[in-house]
Write a protein that holds these residues in place. Sequence first.
Motif, PDB file in Angstrom:
ATOM      1  N   GLU A 168       0.838  -1.196   0.000  1.00 16.86           N
ATOM      2  CA  GLU A 168       0.000   0.000   0.000  1.00 16.86           C
ATOM      3  C   GLU A 168       0.872   1.245   0.000  1.00 16.86           C
ATOM      4  O   GLU A 168       1.801   1.375   0.797  1.00 16.86           O
ATOM      5  CB  GLU A 168      -0.915   0.003   1.217  1.00 16.86           C
ATOM      6  CG  GLU A 168      -1.863   1.188   1.238  1.00 16.86           C
ATOM      7  CD  GLU A 168      -2.846   1.135   2.387  1.00 16.86           C
ATOM      8  OE1 GLU A 168      -3.569   2.131   2.568  1.00 16.86           O
ATOM      9  OE2 GLU A 168      -2.884   0.110   3.095  1.00 16.86           O
ATOM     10  N   ILE A 169       0.554   2.172  -0.899  1.00 21.05           N
ATOM     11  CA  ILE A 169       1.308   3.415  -1.039  1.00 21.05           C
ATOM     12  C   ILE A 169       0.504   4.520  -0.362  1.00 21.05           C
ATOM     13  O   ILE A 169      -0.649   4.759  -0.729  1.00 21.05           O
ATOM     14  CB  ILE A 169       1.563   3.722  -2.525  1.00 21.05           C
ATOM     15  CG1 ILE A 169       2.400   2.583  -3.139  1.00 21.05           C
ATOM     16  CG2 ILE A 169       2.266   5.069  -2.687  1.00 21.05           C
ATOM     17  CD1 ILE A 169       2.507   2.640  -4.648  1.00 21.05           C
ATOM     18  N   PRO A 170       1.076   5.190   0.644  1.00 20.17           N
ATOM     19  CA  PRO A 170       0.292   6.128   1.456  1.00 20.17           C
ATOM     20  C   PRO A 170      -0.382   7.252   0.690  1.00 20.17           C
ATOM     21  O   PRO A 170      -1.514   7.626   1.000  1.00 20.17           O
ATOM     22  CB  PRO A 170       1.320   6.672   2.452  1.00 20.17           C
ATOM     23  CG  PRO A 170       2.358   5.611   2.552  1.00 20.17           C
ATOM     24  CD  PRO A 170       2.430   4.999   1.188  1.00 20.17           C
ATOM     25  N   LEU A 171       0.303   7.818  -0.299  1.00 21.05           N
ATOM     26  CA  LEU A 171      -0.255   8.942  -1.041  1.00 21.05           C
ATOM     27  C   LEU A 171      -0.909   8.481  -2.341  1.00 21.05           C
ATOM     28  O   LEU A 171      -0.384   7.614  -3.043  1.00 21.05           O
ATOM     29  CB  LEU A 171       0.827   9.967  -1.362  1.00 21.05           C
ATOM     30  CG  LEU A 171       1.387  10.767  -0.172  1.00 21.05           C
ATOM     31  CD1 LEU A 171       2.597  11.581  -0.598  1.00 21.05           C
ATOM     32  CD2 LEU A 171       0.320  11.665   0.444  1.00 21.05           C
ATOM     33  N   GLU A 172      -2.062   9.084  -2.654  1.00 17.97           N
ATOM     34  CA  GLU A 172      -2.672   8.851  -3.959  1.00 17.97           C
ATOM     35  C   GLU A 172      -1.680   9.266  -5.041  1.00 17.97           C
ATOM     36  O   GLU A 172      -0.904  10.215  -4.874  1.00 17.97           O
ATOM     37  CB  GLU A 172      -3.953   9.665  -4.092  1.00 17.97           C
ATOM     38  CG  GLU A 172      -5.054   9.249  -3.141  1.00 17.97           C
ATOM     39  CD  GLU A 172      -5.632   7.887  -3.480  1.00 17.97           C
ATOM     40  OE1 GLU A 172      -5.586   7.499  -4.676  1.00 17.97           O
ATOM     41  OE2 GLU A 172      -6.124   7.205  -2.557  1.00 17.97           O
ATOM     42  N   HIS A 173      -1.719   8.575  -6.174  1.00 16.84           N
ATOM     43  CA  HIS A 173      -0.707   8.831  -7.193  1.00 16.84           C
ATOM     44  C   HIS A 173      -1.162   8.320  -8.550  1.00 16.84           C
ATOM     45  O   HIS A 173      -2.128   7.565  -8.657  1.00 16.84           O
ATOM     46  CB  HIS A 173       0.610   8.155  -6.806  1.00 16.84           C
ATOM     47  CG  HIS A 173       0.512   6.654  -6.782  1.00 16.84           C
ATOM     48  ND1 HIS A 173      -0.123   5.984  -5.767  1.00 16.84           N
ATOM     49  CD2 HIS A 173       0.935   5.698  -7.656  1.00 16.84           C
ATOM     50  CE1 HIS A 173      -0.075   4.678  -5.999  1.00 16.84           C
ATOM     51  NE2 HIS A 173       0.553   4.485  -7.145  1.00 16.84           N
ATOM     52  N   GLU A 204      -1.992  15.417  -8.830  1.00 20.58           N
ATOM     53  CA  GLU A 204      -1.027  14.477  -9.404  1.00 20.58           C
ATOM     54  C   GLU A 204      -1.034  14.453 -10.929  1.00 20.58           C
ATOM     55  O   GLU A 204      -0.124  13.902 -11.554  1.00 20.58           O
ATOM     56  CB  GLU A 204      -1.265  13.069  -8.847  1.00 20.58           C
ATOM     57  CG  GLU A 204      -2.559  12.399  -9.270  1.00 20.58           C
ATOM     58  CD  GLU A 204      -3.749  12.774  -8.410  1.00 20.58           C
ATOM     59  OE1 GLU A 204      -4.703  11.970  -8.386  1.00 20.58           O
ATOM     60  OE2 GLU A 204      -3.749  13.839  -7.771  1.00 20.58           O
ATOM     61  N   LEU A 235       2.826  12.005  -7.313  1.00 18.32           N
ATOM     62  CA  LEU A 235       2.152  11.912  -6.027  1.00 18.32           C
ATOM     63  C   LEU A 235       1.192  13.086  -5.823  1.00 18.32           C
ATOM     64  O   LEU A 235       1.453  14.200  -6.264  1.00 18.32           O
ATOM     65  CB  LEU A 235       3.185  11.905  -4.894  1.00 18.32           C
ATOM     66  CG  LEU A 235       4.217  10.781  -4.918  1.00 18.32           C
ATOM     67  CD1 LEU A 235       5.243  10.984  -3.805  1.00 18.32           C
ATOM     68  CD2 LEU A 235       3.556   9.417  -4.784  1.00 18.32           C
ATOM     69  N   LEU A 264       5.330  11.399   4.586  1.00 15.84           N
ATOM     70  CA  LEU A 264       4.439  10.693   3.664  1.00 15.84           C
ATOM     71  C   LEU A 264       5.108  10.441   2.314  1.00 15.84           C
ATOM     72  O   LEU A 264       4.931   9.381   1.710  1.00 15.84           O
ATOM     73  CB  LEU A 264       3.153  11.488   3.464  1.00 15.84           C
ATOM     74  CG  LEU A 264       2.133  11.412   4.606  1.00 15.84           C
ATOM     75  CD1 LEU A 264       1.033  12.453   4.408  1.00 15.84           C
ATOM     76  CD2 LEU A 264       1.529  10.011   4.701  1.00 15.84           C
ATOM     77  N   GLU A 281       7.701   7.663   2.825  1.00 13.79           N
ATOM     78  CA  GLU A 281       7.034   6.361   2.940  1.00 13.79           C
ATOM     79  C   GLU A 281       6.473   5.910   1.591  1.00 13.79           C
ATOM     80  O   GLU A 281       6.522   4.721   1.253  1.00 13.79           O
ATOM     81  CB  GLU A 281       5.912   6.447   3.973  1.00 13.79           C
ATOM     82  CG  GLU A 281       6.415   6.651   5.399  1.00 13.79           C
ATOM     83  CD  GLU A 281       5.318   7.138   6.336  1.00 13.79           C
ATOM     84  OE1 GLU A 281       4.129   7.152   5.928  1.00 13.79           O
ATOM     85  OE2 GLU A 281       5.646   7.517   7.482  1.00 13.79           O
ATOM     86  N   SER A 282       5.965   6.855   0.815  1.00  9.86           N
ATOM     87  CA  SER A 282       5.405   6.516  -0.489  1.00  9.86           C
ATOM     88  C   SER A 282       6.484   6.090  -1.472  1.00  9.86           C
ATOM     89  O   SER A 282       6.274   5.170  -2.284  1.00  9.86           O
ATOM     90  CB  SER A 282       4.614   7.708  -1.048  1.00  9.86           C
ATOM     91  OG  SER A 282       3.489   7.989  -0.234  1.00  9.86           O
ATOM     92  N   ALA A 315       6.341   2.472  -3.103  1.00  6.87           N
ATOM     93  CA  ALA A 315       6.237   2.360  -4.552  1.00  6.87           C
ATOM     94  C   ALA A 315       7.443   1.641  -5.145  1.00  6.87           C
ATOM     95  O   ALA A 315       7.313   0.918  -6.147  1.00  6.87           O
ATOM     96  CB  ALA A 315       6.104   3.751  -5.178  1.00  6.87           C
TER      97      ALA A 315
END
Length: 217
Positions: free
Chosen positions: A3-8, A33, A52, A90, A93-94, A98
């Motif tokens: 799971e990638i914390p930020l929408e992208h 994004e 991101l 964030l 972490e992303s 990713a």
Amino acid sequence: MTEIPLEHVHVAPGDDLDGAPAVFVLHGRGADEEDLLPVAESLPDDLHVISLRAPDRLQGGYTWYEFDLSGGGLHESQPNPADFRRSLDLVEESVAAATDAYDLDADRIGLLGFSQGAITSFSLLVEDPGSYDWVVGLHGYLADSHADLSPDGIEGKPVFVGAGTGDRVIPESRAETAVERFAELGADVTYGTYATGHGIGREELADVVAFVEARLE
């Protein structure tokens, strides 16, 4: 998939290569994004592009942080410390998630940011130079919270800084200060100034493309 914390948005290379290099793209305040995808599409085809989305909604877009205006107006602002710290974490972490999810080459990760995205990218670099192969920061500056850091591993790191001579949001002088600091730290700095306001013009884009192409040779 991790799971990638930020929408992208993820755009794979033309040949969808596993273990390929990648660029993480960080947009400016009030954008999203999708905003810098036209810029990313001009980069070499063998790059994964992961663009991101900032975490906080702002009108029709998103923002990485609110401003600390205690030093003056917008042109002298700094990131709100708590917001900035959260976004830096964030993004970090992303990037890690990713890299695992898309099987990226962890030794060839670049950052490309505009405005708030550039400020975020510069700070990520000085916090952890070993995690990034190169950085492009356009129309941004090095935040005061990170200006005095002297990290190991930044010597020789390729950094492109772009500024607009007519930029009234982030004046050219703020980019120059970042260039001076990166040079003091021993980074390999490329600095371009352009007859633009707060936006990326054709000449600036061409220089960014050439810079990234040289990193991938």
